[in-house]
Design a protein around this motif. Structure first.
Motif: not given
Length: 292
Positions: A22, A155, A26, A159, A39
């Motif tokens: 995650a 995730v 990100n 993101a 997430q």
């Protein structure tokens, strides 16, 4: 009963990996290290589904130890253990629904489908040697790697909107997941029961031919008959064990795990550099060198 395995004694390998993925996604997308609450929920769901599958597996396999202690079914009985596993899956489903993303719901639901199909694949066996190995890898993906692959992809979907990133996350999870299980299958032959927290040679006793056995079979064709009758005759388990130790089945399975880890690293390197990306690369080493 549901709290019993959530005592902090497990490796928490899956939620750790999912949180790292995650963060890596990100940072790649908008240079933000914060993990979104949804997430984090995926990370929790991944461990809940995994633990539910362990509870159900122990019922199917009739196991009496797990993570160094008695199984849920061993303490409370099979009926209650099945219901406890069901409850974990249901709580995970509610948490998933609250995220409110239909793509994520589809990905996490696929994990449950794969777990069941993987269990059916494990119950069957193939006569043809070539088919047997692909059957084993498919079973390994469905029972172990699908959870990691789809959780990583979930995730990544939360993101960023880039399908290329989603595919990187999925492929990393798939490859490290297969490698993780291959090493698990190696440890069944090389690690003692105290280290594993579950009985050694458990797979043979369940009638399962894993990677080390399938590779050993190339050197010792006599293993074929034992595999087909699922090591059911007296002395079969001991004979198979000896064949595996005399062969290079363990080494070849470890090499195969290494190649899956290399593919995972190749994928994750496509993301922007970050401490989390480096940790995911390091995780492939940990998977290969773990002893429990």
């Amino acid at each position: 009963m549901c709290d019993y395995y959530f005592d902090g004694k497990g490796k928490a390998f899956r939620p750790m990996l999912v949180v790292l993925m995650a963060r890596a996604c990100n940072i790649h997308y908008n240079n933000c290290r914060e993990v979104h609450p949804s997430q984090r929920t995926i990370a929790e769901i991944s461990e809940m589904i995994h633990t539910a599958s362990l509870v159900h597996d122990d019922v199917i396999d009739g196991s009496d130890s797990r993570r160094g202690k008695q199984t849920v079914s061993g303490i409370w009985g099979e009926r209650k253990a099945v219901l406890a596993g069901d409850l974990m899956l249901s709580v995970a489903a509610v948490a998933m629904a609250r995220i409110g993303n239909t793509t994520v719901i589809a990905l996490i639901s696929q994990i449950a489908i794969d777990l069941v199909r993987g269990e059916f694949l494990q119950l069957g066996s193939k006569e043809n040697e070539n088919e047997r190995f692909s059957h084993y890898i498919e079973k390994t993906f469905k029972k172990t790697a699908s959870l990691i692959a789809n959780s990583c992809k979930a995730v990544s979907v939360l993101a960023c909107p880039d399908p290329a990133v989603h595919e990187i996350a999925y492929q990393y999870g798939k490859n490290i997941g297969i490698a993780f299980q291959l090493i698990d299958d190696v440890l069944d032959f090389t690690s003692c029961a105290d280290q594993l927290g579950k009985p050694a040679a458990a797979d043979l006793k369940l009638g399962l031919a894993t990677g080390p056995v399938l590779f050993a079979c190339q050197q010792f064709p006599e293993l074929n008959d034992l595999i087909m009758r699922r090591f059911s005759l007296p002395g079969d388990v001991e004979r198979a064990w000896q064949y595996v130790l005399q062969s290079d089945g363990v080494r070849q399975t470890t090499y195969l795990a290494q190649s899956y880890c290399n593919q995972a690293v190749q994928e994750i390197r496509k993301l922007q550099p970050s401490p989390e990306r480096e940790a995911l690369i390091q995780l492939t080493e940990i998977v290969l060198t773990r002893d429990k």
